[in-house]
Design a protein around this motif. Structure first.
Motif, PDB file in Angstrom:
ATOM      1  N   SER A 176       0.832  -1.215   0.000  1.00 20.18           N
ATOM      2  CA  SER A 176       0.000   0.000   0.000  1.00 20.18           C
ATOM      3  C   SER A 176       0.861   1.257   0.000  1.00 20.18           C
ATOM      4  O   SER A 176       0.555   2.230  -0.704  1.00 20.18           O
ATOM      5  CB  SER A 176      -0.925  -0.005   1.228  1.00 20.18           C
ATOM      6  N   SER A 177       1.943   1.257   0.766  1.00 21.83           N
ATOM      7  CA  SER A 177       2.847   2.412   0.793  1.00 21.83           C
ATOM      8  C   SER A 177       3.473   2.639  -0.579  1.00 21.83           C
ATOM      9  O   SER A 177       3.583   3.777  -1.051  1.00 21.83           O
ATOM     10  CB  SER A 177       3.949   2.197   1.832  1.00 21.83           C
ATOM     11  N   ALA A 178       3.875   1.556  -1.224  1.00 15.67           N
ATOM     12  CA  ALA A 178       4.476   1.675  -2.557  1.00 15.67           C
ATOM     13  C   ALA A 178       3.482   2.256  -3.549  1.00 15.67           C
ATOM     14  O   ALA A 178       3.837   3.111  -4.381  1.00 15.67           O
ATOM     15  CB  ALA A 178       4.967   0.313  -3.030  1.00 15.67           C
ATOM     16  N   LEU A 179       2.218   1.817  -3.471  1.00 12.28           N
ATOM     17  CA  LEU A 179       1.207   2.294  -4.424  1.00 12.28           C
ATOM     18  C   LEU A 179       0.791   3.739  -4.154  1.00 12.28           C
ATOM     19  O   LEU A 179       0.373   4.442  -5.073  1.00 12.28           O
ATOM     20  CB  LEU A 179      -0.014   1.370  -4.384  1.00 12.28           C
ATOM     21  N   ARG A 180       0.888   4.177  -2.901  1.00  9.13           N
ATOM     22  CA  ARG A 180       0.586   5.589  -2.616  1.00  9.13           C
ATOM     23  C   ARG A 180       1.605   6.499  -3.294  1.00  9.13           C
ATOM     24  O   ARG A 180       1.270   7.566  -3.812  1.00  9.13           O
ATOM     25  CB  ARG A 180       0.573   5.828  -1.103  1.00  9.13           C
ATOM     26  N   GLU A 181       2.863   6.095  -3.277  1.00  7.90           N
ATOM     27  CA  GLU A 181       3.915   6.894  -3.907  1.00  7.90           C
ATOM     28  C   GLU A 181       3.929   6.723  -5.424  1.00  7.90           C
ATOM     29  O   GLU A 181       4.246   7.665  -6.167  1.00  7.90           O
ATOM     30  CB  GLU A 181       5.275   6.481  -3.345  1.00  7.90           C
ATOM     31  N   THR A 238       7.127  -4.653  -6.965  1.00  6.95           N
ATOM     32  CA  THR A 238       7.119  -4.394  -8.408  1.00  6.95           C
ATOM     33  C   THR A 238       5.748  -3.862  -8.788  1.00  6.95           C
ATOM     34  O   THR A 238       4.718  -4.484  -8.492  1.00  6.95           O
ATOM     35  CB  THR A 238       7.434  -5.672  -9.197  1.00  6.95           C
ATOM     36  N   VAL A 239       5.745  -2.695  -9.435  1.00  8.20           N
ATOM     37  CA  VAL A 239       4.502  -1.987  -9.734  1.00  8.20           C
ATOM     38  C   VAL A 239       4.424  -1.659 -11.220  1.00  8.20           C
ATOM     39  O   VAL A 239       5.381  -1.114 -11.794  1.00  8.20           O
ATOM     40  CB  VAL A 239       4.416  -0.664  -8.925  1.00  8.20           C
ATOM     41  N   GLU A 297       8.177   3.076   5.080  1.00  2.00           N
ATOM     42  CA  GLU A 297       8.608   4.267   4.344  1.00  2.00           C
ATOM     43  C   GLU A 297       9.142   3.852   2.968  1.00  2.00           C
ATOM     44  O   GLU A 297       9.946   2.915   2.850  1.00  2.00           O
ATOM     45  CB  GLU A 297       9.706   4.998   5.117  1.00  2.00           C
ATOM     46  N   VAL A 298       8.700   4.568   1.935  1.00  2.00           N
ATOM     47  CA  VAL A 298       9.201   4.307   0.591  1.00  2.00           C
ATOM     48  C   VAL A 298      10.576   4.956   0.446  1.00  2.00           C
ATOM     49  O   VAL A 298      10.727   6.171   0.614  1.00  2.00           O
ATOM     50  CB  VAL A 298       8.226   4.850  -0.482  1.00  2.00           C
TER      51      VAL A 298
END
Length: 454
Positions: free
Chosen positions: A77-82, A103-104, A122-123
């Motif tokens: 979720s943190s990765a997708l927010r950024e 991986t996004v 944290e990203v």
């Protein structure tokens, strides 16, 4: 008189054979030496891929150890927010000091590797997927950086390398008790110094060059693909012992990311949606299930992106015995297929072992340092060949070794080349091209202008 004539005939035949072998050793070197230098340089670097990536990308890959980690879903979720988009893979931290990698498929059209602190969520930053320095080195080493067609040159270079070693051993073989067999004579200003350096290094590392050529072949475009299909028995991809009656998709495991050579053609199972709509197990439960089944830390989880998709947990560590792939039904969490290195066929296990040694992984640091020494020796050997040729060649000419007086001596040599060409099709095609160049261009020139004999 008869004895003298027989002796002279034998010497002449021996000289003709020596010249024929020398000629093809020269051609093999002409084609292979630039590749050997490039492959040795990039291979030497890639032996230490994990160590160098951790150093170069320490801001993304290294974190301070804290008391408790966040759930995998929170990291995603943190990765997708950024970086908004669709998460397709979660890679757990390999060590307490490592970051997690998500991986996004970003909405911007990029495929990103997003690095997240597993303790704080944290990203830390993002790179293009497989965008690290060592992935670039790997693509350079395999020529994948330049596209599929140039990659076929690797197969050609590997085949010619084997020819180079075989002819080199014949040329090195001691005759008349001369020096330069296991020691280097002369000084760097003399040609004999470079000749001995080249020959002695070649005889000590020739077997390792052949090993690296053969174990590099599975990645080649033509030979590697054909052998992969043959080794698997058909296009299903899994060894007979683990084929199960579950629905299979048209997707391949290799489409989702890096996998072992033996599983490049392995198809991915499908989840069976329940008759009555039911919730999916979610990433956190999938991770818990995979860890309960014994996956080591550092594993990756491919996330389902369709109603029939599965959670695929995989790990390909340095220890071959710990290689494993598990597919989970996204609704029930039940394992659809669970396979380890022990389930590979005999040929698959042998090739995977060779590949692992080739990568410097099988025996730890000793493997890395030994292959580093081999790479350095190969580079020195190639440089010495160039210097030796430069000192020997006639002014204004290529310095192709002289023609044998009796051309029939080539028959046996060409027969061996044909056999090699049948085993390795691209190598065979390149041999035919070189034969045509030799017969139609080089030979007429040499016959008009006799080559220097030294």
């Amino acid at each position: 008189m008869t004895t003298m004539s027989s002796t002279q005939t034998a010497r002449k035949a021996s000289l003709d054979l020596y010249r024929a072998v020398w000629r093809w050793h020269f051609y093999a070197g002409l084609l292979v030496l630039p590749f050997l230098i490039a492959l040795s340089l990039t291979g030497a670097l890639y032996l230490f891929d994990d160590e160098l990536d951790a150093l170069i990308h320490s801001d993304l890959k290294r974190v301070e150890v804290q008391q408790a980690t966040q759930p995998a879903a929170s990291l995603v979720s943190s990765a997708l927010r950024e970086h908004p988009g669709t998460a397709v893979k979660y890679t757990s931290p390999a060590t307490p000091e490592s970051s997690a990698e998500i991986t996004v498929n970003a909405l911007t059209g990029e495929r990103l590797a997003v690095y997240v602190n597993p303790y704080t969520a944290e990203v830390l930053g993002a790179l293009d997927d497989r965008g690290t320095v060592m992935w670039t080195v790997r693509y350079l080493h395999s020529f994948k950086f330049f596209g599929q067609t140039p990659r076929k040159l690797i197969e050609i270079a590997a085949g010619w390398s084997i020819l180079l070693v075989a002819t080199g051993i014949y040329l090195w073989w001691p005759r008349n008790g001369r020096g330069g067999v296991v020691s280097v004579r002369g000084k760097p200003k003399s040609r004999v110094f470079w000749r001995d350096l080249h020959a002695v290094l070649g005889i000590f590392i020739g077997g390792f060059i052949v090993f690296l050529a053969i174990t590099g072949m599975p990645w080649s475009g033509v030979w590697g693909g054909q052998v992969n299909q043959w080794a698997n028995g058909n296009n299903f991809g899994y060894p007979t012992g683990v084929r199960v009656e579950v629905p299979m998709s048209n997707a391949y495991l290799s489409d989702q990311g890096s996998t072992s050579w033996s599983l490049e053609q392995a198809r991915v199972p499908e989840s069976t949606p329940p008759a009555v709509p039911a919730p999916r197990i979610g990433l956190n439960n999938a991770v818990a299930q995979l860890e309960a089944l014994g996956l080591q830390q550092g594993y990756s989880v491919n996330l389902p992106t369709t109603a029939a998709g599965v959670y695929t947990g995989s790990i390909y560590p340095d220890d071959l015995t710990q290689q494993r792939v598990i597919h989970l039904d996204q609704y029930s969490g039940e394992p659809l297929l669970d396979m380890s290195y022990a389930d590979y066929g005999a040929l698959g296990r042998w090739l995977e072992f060779g590949i692992n040694v080739h990568l410097g992984q099988e025996f730890g640091l000793i493997n890395q340092l030994f292959l580093l020494a081999v790479c350095i020796a190969i580079i020195v050997m190639c440089v010495s060949a160039g210097v030796m040729w430069w000192k020997r060649r006639p002014s204004g000419a290529m310095g192709v070794p002289p023609l044998p007086a009796d051309k029939r001596v080539f028959r046996g040599l060409i027969a061996l080349l044909v056999i090699g060409g049948v085993l390795f099709p691209l190598v065979g095609a390149s041999l035919l091209v070189m034969l045509m160049i030799d017969w139609l261009i080089v030979r007429p020139l040499q016959e008009r202008r006799p080559a220097r004999q030294g």
